[in-house]
Design a protein around this motif. Structure first.
Motif: not given
Length: 91
Positions: A78, A41, A30, A38, A81-82, A34-35
């Motif tokens: 990231a 986000i 994840i 990023a 978020a992970a 998510s990176y």
């Protein structure tokens, strides 16, 4: 009284180890996903602040003061978020 066997005790540690490894692998997967997002986000998280200060007479903006600060910020975004996405699996 029933005596607790060592086999039961070690089986709990084996189960804990396997669950921790699966959780860390899931977090890493994840994190990589998510990176890649990023920047989006980060923009989503900063949007309320930018909307709040857009009509301010003082010109305010977020800046990065060091060369590595953008990279570190995106890593942090990231990672969090992970952790957020994988928290139902971990818990």
């Amino acid at each position: 009284m029933k005596k607790m066997s060592d086999n039961s005790f070690t089986s709990h540690f084996v189960e804990l180890r396997s669950r921790l490894i699966k959780s860390l692998i899931f977090i890493f997967i994840i994190f990589v996903i998510s990176y890649t997002f990023a920047e989006y986000i980060y923009s989503f998280l900063v949007n309320p602040y930018s909307e709040a200060v857009k009509d301010d007479p003082i010109s305010r903006r977020l800046i990065f003061t060091a060369l590595h600060e953008t990279f570190i910020t995106y890593l942090k975004v990231a990672f969090f978020a992970a952790m957020f996405v994988s928290s139902p699996i971990i818990l």
